[in-house]
Design a protein around this motif. Structure first.
Motif, PDB file in Angstrom:
ATOM      1  N   UNK A  26       0.834  -1.205   0.000  1.00 52.09           N
ATOM      2  CA  UNK A  26       0.000   0.000   0.000  1.00 52.09           C
ATOM      3  C   UNK A  26       0.870   1.257   0.000  1.00 52.09           C
ATOM      4  N   UNK A  27       1.910   1.265   0.817  1.00 54.03           N
ATOM      5  CA  UNK A  27       2.791   2.439   0.878  1.00 54.03           C
ATOM      6  C   UNK A  27       3.448   2.688  -0.477  1.00 54.03           C
ATOM      7  N   UNK A  28       3.929   1.631  -1.080  1.00 49.67           N
ATOM      8  CA  UNK A  28       4.632   1.778  -2.356  1.00 49.67           C
ATOM      9  C   UNK A  28       3.699   2.167  -3.504  1.00 49.67           C
ATOM     10  N   UNK A  29       2.396   1.899  -3.328  1.00 53.26           N
ATOM     11  CA  UNK A  29       1.427   2.198  -4.390  1.00 53.26           C
ATOM     12  C   UNK A  29       0.495   3.349  -4.019  1.00 53.26           C
ATOM     13  N   UNK A  30       0.892   4.131  -3.026  1.00 48.14           N
ATOM     14  CA  UNK A  30       0.157   5.336  -2.635  1.00 48.14           C
ATOM     15  C   UNK A  30      -1.303   5.041  -2.288  1.00 48.14           C
ATOM     16  N   UNK A  31      -1.498   3.982  -1.517  1.00 50.38           N
ATOM     17  CA  UNK A  31      -2.828   3.610  -1.042  1.00 50.38           C
ATOM     18  C   UNK A  31      -2.864   3.838   0.470  1.00 50.38           C
ATOM     19  N   UNK A  32      -3.826   4.615   0.939  1.00 49.06           N
ATOM     20  CA  UNK A  32      -3.934   4.935   2.357  1.00 49.06           C
ATOM     21  C   UNK A  32      -4.712   3.855   3.090  1.00 49.06           C
ATOM     22  N   UNK A  33      -4.147   3.378   4.186  1.00 51.29           N
ATOM     23  CA  UNK A  33      -4.819   2.390   5.025  1.00 51.29           C
ATOM     24  C   UNK A  33      -5.527   3.108   6.174  1.00 51.29           C
ATOM     25  N   UNK A  34      -6.791   2.790   6.365  1.00 53.93           N
ATOM     26  CA  UNK A  34      -7.610   3.514   7.333  1.00 53.93           C
ATOM     27  C   UNK A  34      -8.287   2.539   8.282  1.00 53.93           C
ATOM     28  N   UNK A  35      -8.093   2.749   9.573  1.00 54.41           N
ATOM     29  CA  UNK A  35      -8.793   1.969  10.594  1.00 54.41           C
ATOM     30  C   UNK A  35     -10.164   2.617  10.800  1.00 54.41           C
TER      31      UNK A  35
END
Length: 252
Positions: A192-201
């Motif tokens: 996710x970090x490498x593909x600019x995807x934000x992880x949200x709890x």
């Protein structure tokens, strides 16, 4: 189409079947990856929307990424030992839509990595701080616990893949994660970090979710031992997202 995937193995059969009974009615299709199974359990065949998969190799926790999700609107990645509420799928989709558009993955537990901190000027607080100082970078974190309550969505460095919701295009293919057995959450976070995807709890009341206890688990048998190679992978994304640990705000 709303699709779910669960990876399991024989010692978890009892909890798996109970979990399937709770979550399958909420989905259009539920893939169940049966690692180490010689045959499909008869009880599993009673669910009309379950697609049982016996892989050629033991995929362990990476099996959640084995099926082809093309054509799905939403994908739910599921652990085999979670007590999912009756409206889990509906609630989760609503929570994701409330975040607005963007490259997002949601979940209900995770971690925010941090530097050592002296939080309490007590003996126990000092001892904890000393222990943190001797840990490698990427081994100190604040947990976003499964059974905790959150009023706001929180940006995470890492999410648990057993309680995750995503658009299919924001998930890696199996070949990208197959080497991450027992640390799939770390590999997913890095991807996710490498593909600019934000992880949200995602927000929810306390006790909304809980996990069943098992004598053996990946956390106790592997994660808690802090393997150097896994820590190095964590270091690829830890401390590099300035939004991590803060309430999520939709980018306009």
């Amino acid at each position: 189409m709303i699709v779910g995937t669960m990876a399991t193995y024989p010692p978890r059969q009892r909890s798996m079947l109970a979990t399937v009974a709770r979550i399958a009615p909420q989905l259009d299709v539920l893939n169940v990856v049966l690692n180490e199974y010689a045959s499909v359990p008869a009880e599993l065949l009673s669910f009309g929307n379950v697609n049982a998969i016996r892989p050629d190799e033991d995929t362990k926790d990476t099996g959640k990424f084995l099926p082809d999700y093309r054509g799905a609107e939403w994908v739910f990645l599921l652990d085999d030992d979670i007590v999912f509420p009756e409206h889990y799928v509906k609630d989760s989709i609503a929570a994701m839509r409330a975040l607005g558009p963007g490259r997002l993955v949601g979940g209900y537990c995770g971690a925010v990595y941090r530097k050592p901190q002296l939080r309490q000027k007590t003996l126990s607080g000092l001892n904890r701080y000393r222990k943190e100082l001797f840990r490698r970078r990427g081994e100190v974190r604040d947990s976003l616990k499964l059974d905790a309550g959150f009023r706001q969505a929180i940006v995470a460095d890492e999410l648990g893949t057993g309680v995750m919701i995503s658009k299919p295009e924001h998930l890696p293919d199996f070949e990208s994660v197959r080497s991450a057995q027992k640390f799939i959450d770390v590999r997913m976070a890095r991807w996710c970090f490498e593909n600019d995807i934000t992880q949200v709890c995602l927000p929810r009341p306390a006790g909304y979710l809980r996990a069943l206890a098992h004598e053996e688990s990946i956390y106790a048998g592997f994660t808690a031992k802090r393997h150097v190679a896994v820590t190095r992978e964590i270091q690829e994304y830890a401390f590099k997202n300035p939004r991590a640990g803060r309430p999520f705000e939709c980018e306009r």
